[in-house]
Design a protein around this motif. Structure first.
Motif, PDB file in Angstrom:
ATOM      1  N   ASN A 195      15.411 -19.625 -14.451  1.00 31.49           N
ATOM      2  CA  ASN A 195      16.623 -18.811 -14.551  1.00 31.49           C
ATOM      3  C   ASN A 195      16.371 -17.323 -14.340  1.00 31.49           C
ATOM      4  O   ASN A 195      17.181 -16.499 -14.755  1.00 31.49           O
ATOM      5  N   THR A 196      15.294 -16.977 -13.673  1.00 28.28           N
ATOM      6  CA  THR A 196      14.969 -15.575 -13.475  1.00 28.28           C
ATOM      7  C   THR A 196      16.108 -14.806 -12.812  1.00 28.28           C
ATOM      8  O   THR A 196      16.839 -15.339 -11.979  1.00 28.28           O
ATOM      9  N   THR A 197      16.253 -13.568 -13.219  1.00 25.65           N
ATOM     10  CA  THR A 197      17.207 -12.671 -12.565  1.00 25.65           C
ATOM     11  C   THR A 197      16.487 -11.625 -11.725  1.00 25.65           C
ATOM     12  O   THR A 197      17.131 -10.798 -11.091  1.00 25.65           O
ATOM     13  N   CYS A 198      15.159 -11.658 -11.738  1.00 30.53           N
ATOM     14  CA  CYS A 198      14.384 -10.709 -10.933  1.00 30.53           C
ATOM     15  C   CYS A 198      14.481 -11.072  -9.454  1.00 30.53           C
ATOM     16  O   CYS A 198      14.476 -12.243  -9.096  1.00 30.53           O
ATOM     17  N   ASN A 199      14.574 -10.047  -8.619  1.00 29.80           N
ATOM     18  CA  ASN A 199      14.582 -10.287  -7.184  1.00 29.80           C
ATOM     19  C   ASN A 199      13.158 -10.142  -6.632  1.00 29.80           C
ATOM     20  O   ASN A 199      12.230  -9.770  -7.351  1.00 29.80           O
ATOM     21  N   TYR A 200      12.999 -10.429  -5.365  1.00 36.91           N
ATOM     22  CA  TYR A 200      11.677 -10.400  -4.732  1.00 36.91           C
ATOM     23  C   TYR A 200      11.018  -9.027  -4.871  1.00 36.91           C
ATOM     24  O   TYR A 200       9.838  -8.936  -5.199  1.00 36.91           O
ATOM     25  N   GLY A 201      11.766  -7.970  -4.665  1.00 37.30           N
ATOM     26  CA  GLY A 201      11.215  -6.618  -4.789  1.00 37.30           C
ATOM     27  C   GLY A 201      10.716  -6.327  -6.195  1.00 37.30           C
ATOM     28  O   GLY A 201       9.642  -5.732  -6.373  1.00 37.30           O
ATOM     29  N   GLN A 202      11.480  -6.740  -7.195  1.00 38.64           N
ATOM     30  CA  GLN A 202      11.070  -6.542  -8.586  1.00 38.64           C
ATOM     31  C   GLN A 202       9.794  -7.324  -8.898  1.00 38.64           C
ATOM     32  O   GLN A 202       8.880  -6.817  -9.539  1.00 38.64           O
ATOM     33  N   VAL A 203       9.754  -8.551  -8.448  1.00 38.78           N
ATOM     34  CA  VAL A 203       8.599  -9.398  -8.713  1.00 38.78           C
ATOM     35  C   VAL A 203       7.358  -8.829  -8.039  1.00 38.78           C
ATOM     36  O   VAL A 203       6.276  -8.770  -8.630  1.00 38.78           O
ATOM     37  N   MET A 204       7.500  -8.390  -6.807  1.00 39.63           N
ATOM     38  CA  MET A 204       6.356  -7.812  -6.092  1.00 39.63           C
ATOM     39  C   MET A 204       5.888  -6.518  -6.756  1.00 39.63           C
ATOM     40  O   MET A 204       4.687  -6.281  -6.883  1.00 39.63           O
ATOM     41  N   ALA A 205       6.812  -5.685  -7.174  1.00 43.83           N
ATOM     42  CA  ALA A 205       6.433  -4.438  -7.857  1.00 43.83           C
ATOM     43  C   ALA A 205       5.705  -4.752  -9.160  1.00 43.83           C
ATOM     44  O   ALA A 205       4.690  -4.115  -9.483  1.00 43.83           O
ATOM     45  N   ALA A 206       6.193  -5.730  -9.896  1.00 42.33           N
ATOM     46  CA  ALA A 206       5.537  -6.120 -11.142  1.00 42.33           C
ATOM     47  C   ALA A 206       4.155  -6.703 -10.869  1.00 42.33           C
ATOM     48  O   ALA A 206       3.197  -6.405 -11.584  1.00 42.33           O
ATOM     49  N   LEU A 207       4.044  -7.510  -9.842  1.00 43.35           N
ATOM     50  CA  LEU A 207       2.743  -8.090  -9.507  1.00 43.35           C
ATOM     51  C   LEU A 207       1.762  -7.004  -9.090  1.00 43.35           C
ATOM     52  O   LEU A 207       0.609  -7.011  -9.514  1.00 43.35           O
ATOM     53  N   ASN A 208       2.201  -6.071  -8.278  1.00 39.39           N
ATOM     54  CA  ASN A 208       1.331  -4.954  -7.870  1.00 39.39           C
ATOM     55  C   ASN A 208       0.861  -4.154  -9.074  1.00 39.39           C
ATOM     56  O   ASN A 208      -0.281  -3.700  -9.109  1.00 39.39           O
ATOM     57  N   ALA A 209       1.724  -3.988 -10.059  1.00 46.24           N
ATOM     58  CA  ALA A 209       1.381  -3.214 -11.250  1.00 46.24           C
ATOM     59  C   ALA A 209       0.455  -3.978 -12.195  1.00 46.24           C
ATOM     60  O   ALA A 209      -0.431  -3.387 -12.802  1.00 46.24           O
ATOM     61  N   THR A 210       0.661  -5.284 -12.318  1.00 46.20           N
ATOM     62  CA  THR A 210      -0.086  -6.054 -13.314  1.00 46.20           C
ATOM     63  C   THR A 210      -1.344  -6.715 -12.778  1.00 46.20           C
ATOM     64  O   THR A 210      -2.293  -6.926 -13.534  1.00 46.20           O
ATOM     65  N   ASP A 211      -1.358  -7.059 -11.502  1.00 46.21           N
ATOM     66  CA  ASP A 211      -2.530  -7.724 -10.920  1.00 46.21           C
ATOM     67  C   ASP A 211      -2.617  -7.394  -9.433  1.00 46.21           C
ATOM     68  O   ASP A 211      -2.235  -8.206  -8.581  1.00 46.21           O
ATOM     69  N   PRO A 212      -3.136  -6.212  -9.113  1.00 50.28           N
ATOM     70  CA  PRO A 212      -3.212  -5.797  -7.708  1.00 50.28           C
ATOM     71  C   PRO A 212      -3.990  -6.766  -6.825  1.00 50.28           C
ATOM     72  O   PRO A 212      -3.633  -6.957  -5.660  1.00 50.28           O
ATOM     73  N   ASP A 213      -5.024  -7.406  -7.355  1.00 50.29           N
ATOM     74  CA  ASP A 213      -5.794  -8.366  -6.551  1.00 50.29           C
ATOM     75  C   ASP A 213      -4.936  -9.560  -6.147  1.00 50.29           C
ATOM     76  O   ASP A 213      -4.986 -10.019  -5.008  1.00 50.29           O
ATOM     77  N   ALA A 214      -4.146 -10.080  -7.085  1.00 52.31           N
ATOM     78  CA  ALA A 214      -3.250 -11.195  -6.768  1.00 52.31           C
ATOM     79  C   ALA A 214      -2.192 -10.747  -5.763  1.00 52.31           C
ATOM     80  O   ALA A 214      -1.819 -11.505  -4.869  1.00 52.31           O
ATOM     81  N   ALA A 215      -1.730  -9.515  -5.887  1.00 54.05           N
ATOM     82  CA  ALA A 215      -0.739  -8.987  -4.944  1.00 54.05           C
ATOM     83  C   ALA A 215      -1.312  -8.916  -3.533  1.00 54.05           C
ATOM     84  O   ALA A 215      -0.626  -9.253  -2.565  1.00 54.05           O
TER      85      ALA A 215
END
Length: 111
Positions: free
Chosen positions: A37-57
């Motif tokens: 049921n996420t309300t996050c969009n692709y941009g939000q998810v990518m920004a969060a991933l870049n911030a929390t785990d740059p290697d995974a990004a």
């Protein structure tokens, strides 16, 4: 050799799906509910991933198939998301991204 490459690709797509579809903001005892049921969009998810785990990004950004899968997941209605999430759960290689999923889930709504 082809088998190894396909396994890595499947693991990458599955892990990316997990890592990029997690979200908070949905109160539930079942963590899958938040993902489905996420309300996050692709941009939000990518920004969060870049911030929390740059290697995974970096890994995700190098896989057009994984990016496409994430976009498809986020564009799908909850019943389809549930089906897709179950498919990802069946991939043992996705387990290594569990901490990343949790981190993205905690912050994606902030981006």
């Amino acid at each position: 050799m082809v088998r190894l490459s396909l396994a890595k690709l499947a693991a990458g797509v599955g892990a990316a799906a997990w890592a990029l579809t997690a979200s908070t903001g949905v109160a539930s005892a079942d963590p899958m509910d938040a993902i489905i049921n996420t309300t996050c969009n692709y941009g939000q998810v990518m920004a969060a991933l870049n911030a929390t785990d740059p290697d995974a990004a970096v890994k995700l950004n190098s896989s057009p198939m994984a990016q496409s899968y994430i976009r498809q997941f986020l564009a799908s209605p909850p019943p389809k998301r549930a089906q897709m999430a179950q498919q990802v759960q069946a991939m043992p290689a996705a387990a290594q991204y569990f901490n990343t999923i949790g981190n993205v889930a905690q912050v994606c709504q902030n981006y």
